[in-house]
Every structure is written in structure tokens, then in C-alpha cells.
Design a protein around this motif. Sequence first.
Motif, PDB file in Angstrom:
ATOM      1  N   GLY A 100      60.255  70.128  48.948  1.00  0.00           N
ATOM      2  CA  GLY A 100      59.377  70.207  48.188  1.00  0.00           C
ATOM      3  C   GLY A 100      57.923  69.786  47.892  1.00  0.00           C
ATOM      4  O   GLY A 100      57.168  69.992  47.316  1.00  0.00           O
ATOM      5  N   LEU A 101      57.766  68.581  48.775  1.00  0.00           N
ATOM      6  CA  LEU A 101      56.515  67.564  48.263  1.00  0.00           C
ATOM      7  C   LEU A 101      56.323  67.052  49.686  1.00  0.00           C
ATOM      8  O   LEU A 101      56.011  67.705  51.028  1.00  0.00           O
ATOM      9  CB  LEU A 101      57.670  65.672  47.693  1.00  0.00           C
ATOM     10  CG  LEU A 101      58.300  66.144  46.341  1.00  0.00           C
ATOM     11  CD1 LEU A 101      58.689  64.938  46.433  1.00  0.00           C
ATOM     12  CD2 LEU A 101      57.586  66.185  45.139  1.00  0.00           C
ATOM     13  N   HIS A 102      54.515  67.060  49.181  1.00  0.00           N
ATOM     14  CA  HIS A 102      53.432  66.537  50.578  1.00  0.00           C
ATOM     15  C   HIS A 102      53.217  65.188  50.129  1.00  0.00           C
ATOM     16  O   HIS A 102      52.689  64.708  49.554  1.00  0.00           O
ATOM     17  CB  HIS A 102      52.539  67.529  50.145  1.00  0.00           C
ATOM     18  CG  HIS A 102      51.924  67.417  51.126  1.00  0.00           C
ATOM     19  ND1 HIS A 102      49.995  68.744  50.781  1.00  0.00           N
ATOM     20  CD2 HIS A 102      51.629  66.985  52.045  1.00  0.00           C
ATOM     21  CE1 HIS A 102      49.283  67.919  51.655  1.00  0.00           C
ATOM     22  NE2 HIS A 102      50.156  67.410  52.960  1.00  0.00           N
ATOM     23  N   PHE A 103      53.854  64.834  51.391  1.00  0.00           N
ATOM     24  CA  PHE A 103      53.135  63.216  51.380  1.00  0.00           C
ATOM     25  C   PHE A 103      51.937  62.546  52.482  1.00  0.00           C
ATOM     26  O   PHE A 103      52.345  63.630  53.196  1.00  0.00           O
ATOM     27  CB  PHE A 103      54.711  62.933  51.628  1.00  0.00           C
ATOM     28  CG  PHE A 103      55.609  62.415  51.126  1.00  0.00           C
ATOM     29  CD1 PHE A 103      56.314  61.550  49.887  1.00  0.00           C
ATOM     30  CD2 PHE A 103      56.691  63.750  51.106  1.00  0.00           C
ATOM     31  CE1 PHE A 103      57.840  61.517  49.679  1.00  0.00           C
ATOM     32  CE2 PHE A 103      57.904  63.862  50.383  1.00  0.00           C
ATOM     33  CZ  PHE A 103      58.248  62.425  49.357  1.00  0.00           C
ATOM     34  N   GLN A 104      51.465  62.059  51.577  1.00  0.00           N
ATOM     35  CA  GLN A 104      49.967  61.558  52.852  1.00  0.00           C
ATOM     36  C   GLN A 104      49.859  60.501  52.674  1.00  0.00           C
ATOM     37  O   GLN A 104      49.282  59.933  51.586  1.00  0.00           O
ATOM     38  CB  GLN A 104      48.835  63.154  52.211  1.00  0.00           C
ATOM     39  CG  GLN A 104      47.778  62.807  51.463  1.00  0.00           C
ATOM     40  CD  GLN A 104      47.274  63.569  51.026  1.00  0.00           C
ATOM     41  OE1 GLN A 104      47.612  65.394  51.450  1.00  0.00           O
ATOM     42  NE2 GLN A 104      46.462  63.242  49.979  1.00  0.00           N
ATOM     43  N   ASN A 105      48.248  60.038  54.327  1.00  0.00           N
ATOM     44  CA  ASN A 105      47.979  59.357  54.235  1.00  0.00           C
ATOM     45  C   ASN A 105      49.274  57.992  53.378  1.00  0.00           C
ATOM     46  O   ASN A 105      48.939  56.730  52.905  1.00  0.00           O
ATOM     47  CB  ASN A 105      46.956  58.863  52.684  1.00  0.00           C
ATOM     48  CG  ASN A 105      45.851  60.385  53.187  1.00  0.00           C
ATOM     49  OD1 ASN A 105      45.971  60.640  54.413  1.00  0.00           O
ATOM     50  ND2 ASN A 105      45.655  60.503  51.993  1.00  0.00           N
ATOM     51  N   VAL A 106      49.776  57.289  55.137  1.00  0.00           N
ATOM     52  CA  VAL A 106      50.582  56.042  54.747  1.00  0.00           C
ATOM     53  C   VAL A 106      50.133  55.204  55.544  1.00  0.00           C
ATOM     54  O   VAL A 106      50.088  56.172  56.821  1.00  0.00           O
ATOM     55  CB  VAL A 106      52.202  56.792  55.299  1.00  0.00           C
ATOM     56  CG1 VAL A 106      52.646  55.642  55.790  1.00  0.00           C
ATOM     57  CG2 VAL A 106      53.065  57.506  54.227  1.00  0.00           C
ATOM     58  N   GLY A 107      49.535  54.167  55.149  1.00  0.00           N
ATOM     59  CA  GLY A 107      48.901  53.269  55.961  1.00  0.00           C
ATOM     60  C   GLY A 107      49.473  53.099  57.205  1.00  0.00           C
ATOM     61  O   GLY A 107      50.727  52.437  57.207  1.00  0.00           O
ATOM     62  N   ASN A 134      49.409  62.870  58.020  1.00  0.00           N
ATOM     63  CA  ASN A 134      48.403  61.488  58.419  1.00  0.00           C
ATOM     64  C   ASN A 134      49.754  60.094  57.861  1.00  0.00           C
ATOM     65  O   ASN A 134      49.203  59.976  57.141  1.00  0.00           O
ATOM     66  CB  ASN A 134      47.277  61.602  57.559  1.00  0.00           C
ATOM     67  CG  ASN A 134      46.651  60.934  57.433  1.00  0.00           C
ATOM     68  OD1 ASN A 134      46.041  60.009  59.237  1.00  0.00           O
ATOM     69  ND2 ASN A 134      45.805  60.225  57.038  1.00  0.00           N
ATOM     70  N   ALA A 135      50.523  61.008  57.988  1.00  0.00           N
ATOM     71  CA  ALA A 135      51.685  59.121  58.623  1.00  0.00           C
ATOM     72  C   ALA A 135      51.664  58.367  59.162  1.00  0.00           C
ATOM     73  O   ALA A 135      51.413  59.167  60.354  1.00  0.00           O
ATOM     74  CB  ALA A 135      53.068  60.052  57.608  1.00  0.00           C
ATOM     75  N   PHE A 136      51.533  57.147  59.045  1.00  0.00           N
ATOM     76  CA  PHE A 136      52.541  56.700  60.544  1.00  0.00           C
ATOM     77  C   PHE A 136      53.628  56.531  61.409  1.00  0.00           C
ATOM     78  O   PHE A 136      53.944  57.115  61.916  1.00  0.00           O
ATOM     79  CB  PHE A 136      52.883  54.847  60.153  1.00  0.00           C
ATOM     80  CG  PHE A 136      52.800  53.976  60.752  1.00  0.00           C
ATOM     81  CD1 PHE A 136      52.000  53.801  61.840  1.00  0.00           C
ATOM     82  CD2 PHE A 136      53.505  52.429  60.613  1.00  0.00           C
ATOM     83  CE1 PHE A 136      52.229  52.985  63.246  1.00  0.00           C
ATOM     84  CE2 PHE A 136      53.349  51.546  61.754  1.00  0.00           C
ATOM     85  CZ  PHE A 136      52.992  51.656  62.623  1.00  0.00           C
ATOM     86  N   PHE A 137      54.570  56.657  60.503  1.00  0.00           N
ATOM     87  CA  PHE A 137      55.695  57.347  60.785  1.00  0.00           C
ATOM     88  C   PHE A 137      55.989  58.471  59.100  1.00  0.00           C
ATOM     89  O   PHE A 137      55.517  58.036  58.455  1.00  0.00           O
ATOM     90  CB  PHE A 137      57.038  56.163  60.629  1.00  0.00           C
ATOM     91  CG  PHE A 137      57.030  55.075  61.726  1.00  0.00           C
ATOM     92  CD1 PHE A 137      58.145  55.711  62.587  1.00  0.00           C
ATOM     93  CD2 PHE A 137      56.562  54.563  62.014  1.00  0.00           C
ATOM     94  CE1 PHE A 137      58.420  55.133  63.818  1.00  0.00           C
ATOM     95  CE2 PHE A 137      56.469  53.126  63.061  1.00  0.00           C
ATOM     96  CZ  PHE A 137      57.364  53.663  64.331  1.00  0.00           C
TER      97      PHE A 137
END
Length: 427
Positions: A100-107, A134-137
Motif C-alpha cells: 500500500g505504498l507509493h514509491f517514486q523518483n529513484v535516482g 519513475n524508478a531506475f529499478f
Amino acid sequence: MKNILSKTLLSYLFVNVVYIAQSVAATLVVCSTCEITSIHTAIEIAAHGDILIIKKGVYREGQIVVDKSLTIRGEDYPILDGESDTEIMTITAHNVTIEGLHFQNVGTSYMEDRAAIRAKRVHNFLIQNNIITNAFFGVYLEHSRNGKVVNNIIRGEAQEEMSSGNAIHIWYCKNVIIEGNKLSHHRDGIYLEFVDNSRIVDNISEYNIRYGLHFMFSDGNDFSYNIFQYNGSGVAVMFSKEVNMWNNRFQNNWGKASYGLLLKEIYDTEIRNNIFLENTTGIFVEGSTRVSYIQNELSHNGWAMKIMGGCLDNAINQNNFIGNTFDLSVNNNINENNFDGNYWSEYSGYDLDNDGIGDVPYRPVKLFNFIVNQTPEALVLMRSPFVDLINFSERVSPIFTPKNVLDHSPLMKYNKNKTNAGNTKSL
């Protein structure tokens, strides 16, 4: 008798310890106005088995290490922002649930494979119902086993292969289930290397720069009810054995080197009830042995199947070849494969005994296909009357096409003995 009593007592104590541990598990709440405002802090003060509830908001905390057996659950998809600089969350403990989390903007990094969620040398993990943008992996699993990645949405912003990672990347793992995920705009949708005894089920992998699915050196895996579409080069399966691919859809993979499915050095595998629709090449096979292609539908592709050298003891049976530019292409006259019992939409034979099987064998390799393999520029003649003439002459008196590439029992009607292939949620 004493040993039996001792074992019974130990079992009783273990069950009660587990029950007590579960009953005293604490719930810690994280939000901007709560007593705990940081996910780092919550993990630090939590005990094994606790539940962390992350309230809605934006948390700019990179390098979160989950080193305890915790359930981390978001409410209304709180955002964990890597600020295009760091990996966001790394799991190093067993029995962890992230949901239930939103991960964003992995460099993006050319020195390390940064991920939104990484599971490292753990087992019994569950990563479900998350959004990653917008994640690298997206999700990166390494040296882990007995885990699930379920019902996540992972969407990247990949522009080129060199500067992009994979939506789900799995390396040296066993007994992993990847199910119900929607993956797009990465280098590869799903990548596996040295992954055994795992299942890839009911995923949609589309608009990825390279492959919808890509795996190597991975044995005993099952792939079913997935959709792979609009990817740069379709699906690639290489250097593996005992792979089952059932009820998948491979479609709309167009380009100079695109295909629905590429097989290279694959052994003892079954490919059943799949749909290959509108690809440059439906199936491209090289150096593969003891592969069964059963009850698949290959429809409106450029080439339905291309079979290169080193392909022995393969069975291509009960498939439907419909409206392809070329049904079959082989690059040599040596054939140790069986092509009997398929339906070919271009078959023009007859069935005098009405048993549903053509009385005249079918030659699926056309002379014009042979010419195009030798001289690709000849494709410009595709619609000319000259092509029909040379194909007819070769069919009457074959000289150039392989004499032993024959369907001795071509079906007169479309083979309906197949299930619907593809992701059932989207059909």
C-alpha cells in the motif's frame, strides 16, 4: 516415553510462544502530526512482528533499511520519495510485508542498481499492492526465496536501454511468485537470471524498451496467463530447461528485430495454448531441443515461426496458423522436427474421406520465403503476381524448399481445442 513427552512439551511451548508473540505485536503509526513522524524512527523502535501504519503524506526518506520482521502498510498510498538521488527501501530481514505504498523518483546510477524496493538474502517476503513510478529499478530481488511480488503497478520513464533498469529484476532466487503486476516503460518488464522453480502469472508487461520478459540460466519455471505487448523485442528465453509457457499472449511487437517469443538453447520445454498476434516474428527458435509447441494460435504475424539451426526433436502439433505473411521459415534442409496435425489457413488441399484431415501433405515453407531469407530486399515483390507463380511452381515440383518439412496430416478446420490465452483480468 520420556522422549515422546519431551517432544510434546517442546511443541506445546513453541506454539504458545508464537501465539504470545503474535498477541503482543504492537501497531506503530507514522504521520506528520503523530508521535512518530519518520519511517526510519518507527523501524528503529519497532520489535519483530510489529505493524507499521504509514499515513497519507510525502516522506522524503531514502535508504530505509527494514532489518526486522515487520509489516509496513500504507493508508491511501503515502508517497516515499527518493528525490532522484537514492534507493528507497532495502529489506534485509525475513518475513517482511510491504504493501500500500507509493514509491517514486529513484535516482539513475551507472555505478549501482538502485531500486524502489530491494529484497536482499531474505525469505518469506511479500511485496503487494504498491505503486512505483519513475524508478531506475522497481523491485529488485537478490539471493532470496519463498517470496511474492503481487498486484503492484510499476511504471518507469525509460528513454534508452543504457540509462534504464528493469521493472522487476530477480537474480539468484528460488520459489518466487510474480503475480498480477502491471509493468511498463522500463528496459525489461521482468528479468530473471539464475532463478529456479518460480511462477510468473497474470501480469501485463507492455511498452518496455527491450523485452516484456527476459530470462537466462533459469530452470523449472512456469509462465502463464501473462500479456506481453508493444515491447521493443518481445520475450527472450535463453539457456534454460524445463520451462512451461501456457496461456500467454504475445502481441504487437513490431520492428526490424522484434518477435513475440525468442528461444535460444532451450531444452525440455512445453509451449501450450498461447496466442502470437501481429508480431514481426511470432516465434524465433535457435539451438533448442525437445520443445513442444501445442495448441498455440499464430495469427497475422510477419513470420509465424522461424526455426534456425540446432533445433532437434521438437514437436509442432495442433496449432493454428492464420493469415501470416509466412507461416514457417527454416534456414537449412536438415529437419528432425515434427510438424503434423496443424491448421494452416493457406492450405488448399482436399479431404475426400471427410475425416477432418487433408489428404495431401502441406509444405509450409514457401519458395518466396526461401528467396527472402537469401535476399531480404526481395520483400518489395511481396504482392506481385510473380510471387504467386513461383510459389505455385515450387509446390508442384519442390526443388529449393526442404523436402522433409511437411505436415502429413494438416487439419481442414480451425483447431478449437484450446483455452483463452492471456491475462484474464484484462480480457
